[in-house]
Design an enzyme around this catalytic site. Structure first.
Site, mmCIF file in Angstrom:
data_model
loop_
_atom_site.group_PDB
_atom_site.id
_atom_site.type_symbol
_atom_site.label_atom_id
_atom_site.label_comp_id
_atom_site.label_asym_id
_atom_site.label_seq_id
_atom_site.Cartn_x
_atom_site.Cartn_y
_atom_site.Cartn_z
ATOM 1 N N GLU A 115 0.823 -1.220 0.000
ATOM 2 C CA GLU A 115 0.000 0.000 0.000
ATOM 3 C C GLU A 115 0.854 1.266 0.000
ATOM 4 O O GLU A 115 0.358 2.350 -0.303
ATOM 5 C CB GLU A 115 -0.975 -0.021 1.187
ATOM 6 C CG GLU A 115 -1.858 -1.254 1.134
ATOM 7 C CD GLU A 115 -3.075 -1.230 2.043
ATOM 8 O OE1 GLU A 115 -3.564 -0.161 2.389
ATOM 9 O OE2 GLU A 115 -3.541 -2.340 2.378
ATOM 10 N N TYR A 173 -2.680 4.908 7.215
ATOM 11 C CA TYR A 173 -1.982 3.632 7.426
ATOM 12 C C TYR A 173 -0.801 3.500 6.467
ATOM 13 O O TYR A 173 0.329 3.248 6.880
ATOM 14 C CB TYR A 173 -2.960 2.456 7.231
ATOM 15 C CG TYR A 173 -2.277 1.120 7.030
ATOM 16 C CD1 TYR A 173 -1.538 0.536 8.062
ATOM 17 C CD2 TYR A 173 -2.338 0.440 5.808
ATOM 18 C CE1 TYR A 173 -0.889 -0.693 7.882
ATOM 19 C CE2 TYR A 173 -1.705 -0.782 5.618
ATOM 20 C CZ TYR A 173 -0.982 -1.345 6.649
ATOM 21 O OH TYR A 173 -0.332 -2.549 6.470
HETATM 22 P P1 NAD Z 1 -2.669 -7.330 12.986
HETATM 23 O O1 NAD Z 1 -3.354 -6.025 13.238
HETATM 24 O O2 NAD Z 1 -3.486 -8.576 12.890
HETATM 25 O O3 NAD Z 1 -1.583 -7.588 14.143
HETATM 26 C C1 NAD Z 1 -0.762 -6.565 14.643
HETATM 27 C C2 NAD Z 1 -0.153 -7.031 15.965
HETATM 28 O O4 NAD Z 1 0.726 -6.001 16.439
HETATM 29 C C3 NAD Z 1 -1.179 -7.307 17.056
HETATM 30 O O5 NAD Z 1 -0.884 -8.523 17.701
HETATM 31 C C4 NAD Z 1 -1.015 -6.132 18.003
HETATM 32 O O6 NAD Z 1 -1.333 -6.438 19.342
HETATM 33 C C5 NAD Z 1 0.462 -5.809 17.824
HETATM 34 N N1 NAD Z 1 0.780 -4.410 18.166
HETATM 35 C C6 NAD Z 1 0.126 -3.301 17.725
HETATM 36 N N2 NAD Z 1 0.662 -2.201 18.299
HETATM 37 C C7 NAD Z 1 1.678 -2.631 19.091
HETATM 38 C C8 NAD Z 1 2.614 -1.969 19.927
HETATM 39 N N3 NAD Z 1 2.607 -0.629 20.060
HETATM 40 N N4 NAD Z 1 3.525 -2.709 20.595
HETATM 41 C C9 NAD Z 1 3.529 -4.062 20.474
HETATM 42 N N5 NAD Z 1 2.664 -4.739 19.702
HETATM 43 C C10 NAD Z 1 1.753 -4.034 19.015
HETATM 44 O O7 NAD Z 1 -1.803 -7.091 11.682
HETATM 45 P P2 NAD Z 1 -1.375 -8.116 10.513
HETATM 46 O O8 NAD Z 1 -2.426 -8.111 9.479
HETATM 47 O O9 NAD Z 1 -0.929 -9.386 11.124
HETATM 48 O O10 NAD Z 1 -0.110 -7.343 9.917
HETATM 49 C C11 NAD Z 1 1.190 -7.560 10.454
HETATM 50 C C12 NAD Z 1 2.199 -6.725 9.689
HETATM 51 O O11 NAD Z 1 2.161 -7.069 8.305
HETATM 52 C C13 NAD Z 1 1.920 -5.223 9.762
HETATM 53 O O12 NAD Z 1 3.158 -4.555 9.882
HETATM 54 C C14 NAD Z 1 1.256 -4.901 8.424
HETATM 55 O O13 NAD Z 1 1.537 -3.581 8.035
HETATM 56 C C15 NAD Z 1 1.958 -5.904 7.509
HETATM 57 N N6 NAD Z 1 1.174 -6.341 6.340
HETATM 58 C C16 NAD Z 1 -0.105 -6.813 6.492
HETATM 59 C C17 NAD Z 1 -0.795 -7.260 5.363
HETATM 60 C C18 NAD Z 1 -2.190 -7.835 5.483
HETATM 61 O O14 NAD Z 1 -2.815 -8.159 4.462
HETATM 62 N N7 NAD Z 1 -2.737 -8.032 6.678
HETATM 63 C C19 NAD Z 1 -0.190 -7.222 4.096
HETATM 64 C C20 NAD Z 1 1.122 -6.723 3.994
HETATM 65 C C21 NAD Z 1 1.801 -6.298 5.129
HETATM 66 P P1 TYD Z 2 -9.221 -4.740 3.796
HETATM 67 O O1 TYD Z 2 -9.391 -6.188 4.128
HETATM 68 O O2 TYD Z 2 -9.611 -3.713 4.818
HETATM 69 O O3 TYD Z 2 -7.722 -4.546 3.308
HETATM 70 P P2 TYD Z 2 -6.989 -3.245 2.635
HETATM 71 O O4 TYD Z 2 -7.846 -2.054 2.825
HETATM 72 O O5 TYD Z 2 -5.719 -3.170 3.429
HETATM 73 O O6 TYD Z 2 -6.778 -3.606 1.204
HETATM 74 O O7 TYD Z 2 -10.070 -4.432 2.508
HETATM 75 C C1 TYD Z 2 -9.864 -5.134 1.277
HETATM 76 C C2 TYD Z 2 -10.734 -4.487 0.220
HETATM 77 O O8 TYD Z 2 -12.121 -4.735 0.565
HETATM 78 C C3 TYD Z 2 -10.596 -2.994 0.148
HETATM 79 O O9 TYD Z 2 -10.710 -2.585 -1.217
HETATM 80 C C4 TYD Z 2 -11.769 -2.445 0.935
HETATM 81 C C5 TYD Z 2 -12.837 -3.505 0.725
HETATM 82 N N1 TYD Z 2 -13.781 -3.714 1.833
HETATM 83 C C6 TYD Z 2 -15.167 -3.712 1.582
HETATM 84 O O10 TYD Z 2 -15.626 -3.522 0.434
HETATM 85 N N2 TYD Z 2 -16.005 -3.957 2.622
HETATM 86 C C7 TYD Z 2 -15.547 -4.165 3.905
HETATM 87 O O11 TYD Z 2 -16.368 -4.339 4.837
HETATM 88 C C8 TYD Z 2 -14.131 -4.167 4.145
HETATM 89 C C9 TYD Z 2 -13.581 -4.387 5.521
HETATM 90 C C10 TYD Z 2 -13.293 -3.942 3.065
#
Ligand code: NAD
Ligand code: TYD
Length: 361
Positions: free
Chosen positions: A133, A156
């Site tokens: 992103e 974000y």
């Molecule tokens: P998540 O929100 O599920 O988990 C985040 C974790 O970080 C939680 O366990 C939370 O308690 C912990 N945390 C938050 N603030 C904290 C703090 N101040 N100190 C200590 N711990 C803290 O997130 P996720 O989806 O597992 O994402 C993990 C990482 O991967 C993030 O850095 C995110 O940017 C990156 N990422 C996520 C995606 C995705 O699709 N979810 C894709 C690419 C990159």
């Molecule tokens: P999301 O899972 O929040 O991931 P990101 O915003 O990091 O890509 O959302 C994925 C896509 O789905 C995004 O284009 C926003 C859309 N979305 C909906 O249409 N409805 C929803 O309730 C949510 C949570 C996301």
């Protein structure tokens, strides 16, 4: 790798990574640092609690004294930094926590690693987990490469972009052995039910509305979480320091197509089982629950990753097909109802209090 610090290891990807690392590198000592925000859940790590070489430390990555102290006491050779505020919608409602955790928290970890490793960088590695992103939004054509200019659009994405720049600067300025990964949207077990795929599965089961933002034609590139984990261990093993690696699944979907697909798979699982049909009765199928709602402000139109660099240079490729990965995911949420019910009811906090004698806020 001997002593690995995993920040955010109680969250979605972090917890999957902890389990993956335990299976693929059983001799490694794992230290999870997580302050258990709403998104962190010890239930994600329940099977590891009390086992050898697994340590959970509750703490905030933005607390510099605490983080410095932790680094000075434990001999971490590897840091895998997941901890973050991760939900775009929440960053629109309240960006402050994102600036704090994602930027200042990353800064605190970099400073602690720099002070503790003190130039002795042999065998050390700091892997920063980031997102696609940071590159902003694509039009109908093209892919994000590692050369794409950063153009974050949400608070974000901007906070993650800032943290990526700090990591880059610590490599170039201090020689800190850093590497950054930028991954596309993940899906799979333990994903917090505010994100699109788990939200659709759970609301679909419960017969609640399935919100689609805008026209539903925004595109995301979806990767099964375990493939992200294997990419991270590949970069830990073989990635070149100071580099960034894009990780993606070559798997672009419009939101409406993915929601329709998830609806159909949920229908199929429910209709194929007497038990689930009784638990989740619904006449007419889940597609009927789809509800178009107001668009997210600044909603990025399309993300798509070119992962040629990690594939060609490090030999990584995803193992899971989308067809199998999405079915596994729906099955996981069906078989782990207590996991998401505990989140919805807040009961996961009771479990933490019983185990650790401390009430989570
Ligand atoms: P998540 O929100 O599920 O988990 C985040 C974790 O970080 C939680 O366990 C939370 O308690 C912990 N945390 C938050 N603030 C904290 C703090 N101040 N100190 C200590 N711990 C803290 O997130 P996720 O989806 O597992 O994402 C993990 C990482 O991967 C993030 O850095 C995110 O940017 C990156 N990422 C996520 C995606 C995705 O699709 N979810 C894709 C690419 C990159
Ligand atoms: P999301 O899972 O929040 O991931 P990101 O915003 O990091 O890509 O959302 C994925 C896509 O789905 C995004 O284009 C926003 C859309 N979305 C909906 O249409 N409805 C929803 O309730 C949510 C949570 C996301």
């Amino acid at each position: 790798m001997k002593n690995v610090l995993i920040t955010g290891g109680a969250g979605f990807i972090g917890a999957n990574f902890v389990h993956y690392l335990r299976e693929t590198y059983p001799g490694v000592s794992i230290f999870v640092l997580d302050n258990l925000t709403y998104a962190g859940n010890m239930a994600n790590l329940r099977s590891l609690e009390g086992t050898d070489r697994f340590n959970f430390i509750r703490g905030d990555i933005t607390d510099r004294d605490f983080v410095n102290d932790l680094f000075s006491k434990k001999s971490f050779d590897t840091v895998v930094h997941f901890a973050a505020e991760s939900h775009v919608d929440r960053s629109i409602l309240g960006p402050g926590a994102f600036i704090n955790t994602n930027i200042l928290g990353t800064f605190a970890l970099l400073e602690a690693a720099r002070a503790t490793w003190d130039g002795n960088y042999s065998g050390k590695r700091f892997l920063h987990v980031s997102t696609d992103e940071v590159y902003g939004s694509l039009g109908a054509e093209g892919l994000f490469t590692e050369e794409t200019a950063y153009a974050p659009n949400s608070p974000y994405a901007a906070s993650k972009a800032a943290s990526d720049h700090l990591v880059r600067a610590y490599f170039h300025t201090y020689g800190l052995p850093c590497v950054t990964t930028n991954c596309s949207n993940n899906y799979g077990p333990y994903q917090f039910p505010e994100k699109l795929i788990p939200l659709i599965i759970i609301n679909g089961l419960l017969g609640k509305p399935l919100p689609i933002y805008g026209d539903g034609m925004n595109i995301r590139d979806w990767l099964y979480v375990e493939d992200h984990c294997s990419a991270i261990t590949t970069v830990l093993e073989k990635g070149r320091l100071g580099e960034t690696y894009n990780i993606g699944g070559k798997n672009e979907w419009t939101n409406i197509d993915i929601v329709n697909l998830v609806c159909d798979i949920v229908d199929e699982f429910v209709e194929g089982s007497e038990e689930y049909s009784k638990l989740y009765p619904l006449a007419g199928g889940r597609r009927g629950l789809i509800t178009y709602v107001k668009d997210r402000p600044g909603h990025d139109r399309r993300y798509a990753i070119d992962s040629a660099k990690i594939e060609a240079e490090l030999g990584w490729e995803p193992a899971e097909s989308f067809e199998t990965g999405i079915r596994k995911t729906v099955k996981w949420y069906l078989e782990n109802r207590s996991w998401w019910e505990e989140i919805q009811s807040g009961a996961y906090r009771d479990y933490y209090e019983e185990q650790y004698g401390e009430r989570l806020s």
